[in-house]
Design a protein around this motif. Sequence first.
Motif, mmCIF file in Angstrom:
data_model
loop_
_atom_site.group_PDB
_atom_site.id
_atom_site.type_symbol
_atom_site.label_atom_id
_atom_site.label_comp_id
_atom_site.label_asym_id
_atom_site.label_seq_id
_atom_site.Cartn_x
_atom_site.Cartn_y
_atom_site.Cartn_z
ATOM 1 N N GLU A 1 41.828 64.579 123.849
ATOM 2 C CA GLU A 1 40.441 64.014 124.644
ATOM 3 C C GLU A 1 39.602 65.361 124.673
ATOM 4 O O GLU A 1 40.347 66.376 124.852
ATOM 5 N N VAL A 2 38.356 64.897 124.834
ATOM 6 C CA VAL A 2 37.546 66.017 125.103
ATOM 7 C C VAL A 2 36.843 65.825 126.727
ATOM 8 O O VAL A 2 36.549 64.638 127.050
ATOM 9 N N ARG A 3 36.531 66.818 127.426
ATOM 10 C CA ARG A 3 36.094 66.714 128.703
ATOM 11 C C ARG A 3 34.941 67.462 128.613
ATOM 12 O O ARG A 3 34.897 68.781 128.323
ATOM 13 N N LEU B 1 36.344 62.682 117.182
ATOM 14 C CA LEU B 1 37.247 63.810 117.733
ATOM 15 C C LEU B 1 37.408 64.776 116.738
ATOM 16 O O LEU B 1 37.509 65.750 116.936
ATOM 17 N N SER B 2 37.947 64.430 115.681
ATOM 18 C CA SER B 2 38.370 65.103 114.386
ATOM 19 C C SER B 2 37.226 66.094 114.142
ATOM 20 O O SER B 2 37.333 67.388 113.865
ATOM 21 N N VAL B 3 36.005 65.397 114.094
ATOM 22 C CA VAL B 3 34.647 66.254 113.659
ATOM 23 C C VAL B 3 34.372 67.292 114.534
ATOM 24 O O VAL B 3 34.178 68.602 114.483
ATOM 25 N N LEU B 4 34.322 66.830 115.903
ATOM 26 C CA LEU B 4 34.091 67.685 116.892
ATOM 27 C C LEU B 4 35.034 68.815 117.175
ATOM 28 O O LEU B 4 34.907 70.025 117.399
ATOM 29 N N GLU B 5 36.514 68.611 116.909
ATOM 30 C CA GLU B 5 37.396 69.467 117.015
ATOM 31 C C GLU B 5 37.243 70.844 115.731
ATOM 32 O O GLU B 5 37.221 71.764 116.319
ATOM 33 N N MET B 6 36.627 70.365 114.625
ATOM 34 C CA MET B 6 36.429 71.421 113.722
ATOM 35 C C MET B 6 35.124 72.127 114.139
ATOM 36 O O MET B 6 35.279 73.426 114.024
ATOM 37 N N LEU B 7 34.058 71.419 114.755
ATOM 38 C CA LEU B 7 33.081 72.369 115.382
ATOM 39 C C LEU B 7 33.091 73.100 116.413
ATOM 40 O O LEU B 7 32.719 74.307 116.469
ATOM 41 N N MET B 8 34.073 72.812 117.403
ATOM 42 C CA MET B 8 34.396 73.367 118.580
ATOM 43 C C MET B 8 35.359 74.643 118.264
ATOM 44 O O MET B 8 35.294 75.889 118.506
ATOM 45 N N MET B 9 36.260 74.385 116.974
ATOM 46 C CA MET B 9 37.183 75.619 116.477
ATOM 47 C C MET B 9 36.589 76.600 115.817
ATOM 48 O O MET B 9 36.726 77.796 115.837
ATOM 49 N N LEU C 1 28.130 61.902 117.361
ATOM 50 C CA LEU C 1 28.441 62.763 118.368
ATOM 51 C C LEU C 1 27.321 63.283 119.103
ATOM 52 O O LEU C 1 27.421 63.799 120.346
ATOM 53 N N ARG C 2 26.174 63.517 118.359
ATOM 54 C CA ARG C 2 25.134 63.927 119.017
ATOM 55 C C ARG C 2 24.519 63.032 120.256
ATOM 56 O O ARG C 2 24.181 63.571 121.327
ATOM 57 N N LYS C 3 24.728 61.581 119.929
ATOM 58 C CA LYS C 3 24.223 60.979 121.135
ATOM 59 C C LYS C 3 25.248 61.070 122.404
ATOM 60 O O LYS C 3 24.890 60.980 123.357
ATOM 61 N N ARG C 4 26.520 61.523 121.953
ATOM 62 C CA ARG C 4 27.557 61.388 123.066
ATOM 63 C C ARG C 4 27.350 62.535 123.930
ATOM 64 O O ARG C 4 27.749 62.673 124.866
ATOM 65 N N LEU C 5 26.943 63.683 123.306
ATOM 66 C CA LEU C 5 26.686 65.082 123.720
ATOM 67 C C LEU C 5 25.495 65.199 124.197
ATOM 68 O O LEU C 5 25.298 66.249 124.875
ATOM 69 N N GLU C 6 24.485 64.294 124.517
ATOM 70 C CA GLU C 6 23.180 64.549 125.005
ATOM 71 C C GLU C 6 22.998 65.090 126.321
ATOM 72 O O GLU C 6 22.099 65.891 126.341
ATOM 73 N N LYS C 7 23.976 64.609 127.360
ATOM 74 C CA LYS C 7 23.788 65.286 128.637
ATOM 75 C C LYS C 7 24.739 66.331 129.001
ATOM 76 O O LYS C 7 24.848 66.628 130.078
ATOM 77 N N THR C 8 25.391 66.820 127.883
ATOM 78 C CA THR C 8 26.322 68.021 128.134
ATOM 79 C C THR C 8 25.853 69.440 128.125
ATOM 80 O O THR C 8 26.220 70.398 128.538
ATOM 81 N N GLY C 9 24.396 69.410 127.551
ATOM 82 C CA GLY C 9 23.992 70.880 127.220
ATOM 83 C C GLY C 9 24.473 71.668 126.001
ATOM 84 O O GLY C 9 24.313 72.693 125.829
ATOM 85 N N VAL C 10 24.980 70.890 125.334
ATOM 86 C CA VAL C 10 25.757 71.243 124.015
ATOM 87 C C VAL C 10 24.972 70.490 122.960
ATOM 88 O O VAL C 10 24.688 69.189 122.818
ATOM 89 N N ALA C 11 24.645 71.223 121.744
ATOM 90 C CA ALA C 11 24.000 70.365 120.642
ATOM 91 C C ALA C 11 24.745 70.804 119.427
ATOM 92 O O ALA C 11 25.154 71.832 119.250
ATOM 93 N N ILE C 12 24.588 69.715 118.385
ATOM 94 C CA ILE C 12 24.825 69.949 117.069
ATOM 95 C C ILE C 12 23.617 70.271 116.133
ATOM 96 O O ILE C 12 22.977 69.416 115.946
ATOM 97 N N GLN C 13 23.416 71.804 115.736
ATOM 98 C CA GLN C 13 22.504 71.811 115.057
ATOM 99 C C GLN C 13 22.683 71.666 113.344
ATOM 100 O O GLN C 13 23.623 71.968 113.068
ATOM 101 N N THR C 14 21.811 71.076 112.641
ATOM 102 C CA THR C 14 21.855 71.025 111.284
ATOM 103 C C THR C 14 21.289 72.446 110.562
ATOM 104 O O THR C 14 20.055 72.651 111.012
#
Length: 224
Positions: free
Chosen positions: A140-142, A155-163, A197-210
């Motif tokens: 899980e992600v918090r 979760l799997s895609v975000l894990e790769m990006l976070m790693m 994921l971008r929609k889920r992270l909108e209010k976190t202050g973290v973005a996925i750039q293309t």
Amino acid sequence: MRVLLIEDDATLGAALQEYLNDQDYAVDWLQQGEQALKELENQVYDLLVLDWNLPGVSGLEVLQQLRKADNPIPVLMLTARDDLNDRVAGLDAGADDYVVKPFDLAELAARIRAFRRRRTGLGKPEIEAGPLVFDTVGREVRCHGERIALSVRELSVLEMLMMRSGRVVTKQQIVNSLSAWDADFSENAVEVYVYRLRKRLEKTGVAIQTIRGFGYLLDVENRV
């Protein structure tokens, strides 16, 4: 985490692949040493689980060739050879860990989790990227202590990006990692999951750039 399993015993290999898939690892399973060397020339894996006694090119020879080619992939050896000299030979050839058959599946999973922790440089099974914390055991992600509801694929895609936070992850790398679960997984599917994921992270202050022409980058400095 993407794992390459080399085990010539069909029953054991199928059981290990199924078990590790259930543990949320993407596992490709091959049965010959020659196949392993060819696969590792073209694909990137996070861990090689390698049987010693293989037909043709043995697991030890595979390991020796990988290290001679300066391939740094972590290697967990599986073998029925429990003699001290054999264990020393395997470690000296470049193995990072050594499990003697028969072994308990829970122990194998624990050793693989240890590889994950070493790879992230963490003493605990968590990956941190800005305000995001990925619990690799609880899956899980918090963000600031609040759980973000994500699907297994998200979760799997975000894990790769976070790693690889701060580094570009290509679409093909994501496809390669997730296609072990779904042979039809495509770059178009990656785009869908990144959009979600971008929609889920909108209010976190973290973005996925293309990064056009390359892939995606997790930007933990971004503020929305």
